[in-house]
Scaffold this active site. Sequence first.
Site, mmCIF file in Angstrom:
data_model
loop_
_atom_site.group_PDB
_atom_site.id
_atom_site.type_symbol
_atom_site.label_atom_id
_atom_site.label_comp_id
_atom_site.label_asym_id
_atom_site.label_seq_id
_atom_site.Cartn_x
_atom_site.Cartn_y
_atom_site.Cartn_z
ATOM 1 N N ASP A 21 0.860 -1.365 0.063
ATOM 2 C CA ASP A 21 0.110 0.161 -0.002
ATOM 3 C C ASP A 21 0.790 1.289 0.016
ATOM 4 O O ASP A 21 0.511 2.339 -0.384
ATOM 5 C CB ASP A 21 -0.854 0.122 1.329
ATOM 6 N N LYS A 228 19.153 6.480 6.269
ATOM 7 C CA LYS A 228 19.205 5.063 6.097
ATOM 8 C C LYS A 228 20.834 4.553 6.074
ATOM 9 O O LYS A 228 21.668 5.239 5.716
ATOM 10 C CB LYS A 228 18.794 5.039 4.407
ATOM 11 N N ASP A 253 18.335 2.658 -4.595
ATOM 12 C CA ASP A 253 19.292 2.293 -5.819
ATOM 13 C C ASP A 253 20.784 1.799 -4.917
ATOM 14 O O ASP A 253 21.782 1.579 -5.485
ATOM 15 C CB ASP A 253 19.925 3.571 -6.748
HETATM 16 N N1 PLP Z 1 23.874 13.297 0.698
HETATM 17 C C1 PLP Z 1 23.933 14.205 -0.274
HETATM 18 C C2 PLP Z 1 25.001 15.359 0.265
HETATM 19 C C3 PLP Z 1 23.648 14.310 -1.542
HETATM 20 O O1 PLP Z 1 23.811 15.195 -2.562
HETATM 21 C C4 PLP Z 1 22.887 12.832 -1.732
HETATM 22 C C5 PLP Z 1 22.341 12.870 -3.227
HETATM 23 O O2 PLP Z 1 22.362 13.663 -4.003
HETATM 24 C C6 PLP Z 1 22.655 12.048 -0.840
HETATM 25 C C7 PLP Z 1 23.070 12.209 0.554
HETATM 26 C C8 PLP Z 1 21.709 11.027 -0.916
HETATM 27 O O3 PLP Z 1 20.526 11.111 -1.040
HETATM 28 P P1 PLP Z 1 19.498 9.744 -1.336
HETATM 29 O O4 PLP Z 1 19.177 9.164 -0.086
HETATM 30 O O5 PLP Z 1 18.246 10.556 -2.028
HETATM 31 O O6 PLP Z 1 20.073 9.057 -2.590
HETATM 32 CA CA CA Z 2 20.138 7.096 -3.637
#
Ligand code: PLP
Ligand code: CA
Length: 317
Positions: A21, A228, A253
């Site tokens: 959901d 995360k 990803d």
């Molecule tokens: N931290 C920074 C400074 C970033 O620029 C990014 C991605 O652009 C991330 C972390 C990771 O982001 P996400 O969890 O959306 O992949």
């Molecule tokens: Ca990512």
Amino acid sequence: MLPPCLTERTGETERFIADYDTFLLDCDGVIWSGNEAILGVAKTIQSLENAGKRMIFVTNNSTESRSHQLAQLQKFGISCSIEQIFTSGYCTAIYLSQILNQRSQTQKSVFVIGNPAIVSELSEAGLSVIDPSTDAYFSEEVVLGHFEKIATGTPLHSDVGAVVVGMDLKFNYLKLCHAMHYIRNGALFIATNTDSTFPIFDTVFPAAGFISAALSHTLDVKPRVMGKPSQLMMEVVKKRYDLNLRRTCMVGDRLDTDIRFGVEGGLGGTLLVLTGVCGEDDLKKAEKNAEEGTLLPTAFARSFSVLDTEDEVSGLE
Ligand code: PLP
Ligand code: CA
């Protein structure tokens, strides 16, 4: 065995979608890559919402405010509300306001090694923030003067209850000295995320993780991590969105952050998409090491757009 590969409009993909959901969507590498939207994802999100699914955007990026992330999603044709956006900076603000608001007046402030987005997220949550990104923190004489102040027990602020560490383009030695001593004096040590690198312009650069690693190294203490795959973040997400875990799927990803986050959080499923950091080779490597505890997703797909179940409205997307 490799997990199943979902493809467009198959019974297997439809059954996968029907199992959930709520979709927790990583942003960079799933929705967009650098400054480009990933083809077909906006339409896919719309088709899933039309089918009654809930979308929540969960990103480790603490360098942008939620309103900036909202504008970014809207620029890519995704209409959503700010309540659907959950960043590691916002998570830190929720977590700390719960803890610090119960503490005495003498431990209320938050010393931030970060950027304006973290500062505004914490301030909006009603926390009192000390932002050392001022010129006073940058000269060598100031550093030498502060050594003595810190060593003689007269830090600039005496009410610091937490040190928050995120990505900081103005990170310097003096900030590290202060943070170290506040933590030694009992302040909580919080990292917005411990990502080693972030992707941009087809390569990667150092991310927030190197700063918390520097503090961990000097103090021999590990931070509480708000990004995360930390389950502290999962706990805040679960409560904020009242998740039914079995009916929730994490899409990401990266195996080491997104997929681990979903698996360790006990979610019903995880989907690895190959539009970001991990490729099929990484999945094969993880599958080989599966017995050593590497985590595998429930399924993988070349892109999140394979979950689009609606007919093409035009061929122009
Ligand atoms: N931290 C920074 C400074 C970033 O620029 C990014 C991605 O652009 C991330 C972390 C990771 O982001 P996400 O969890 O959306 O992949
Ligand atoms: Ca990512």
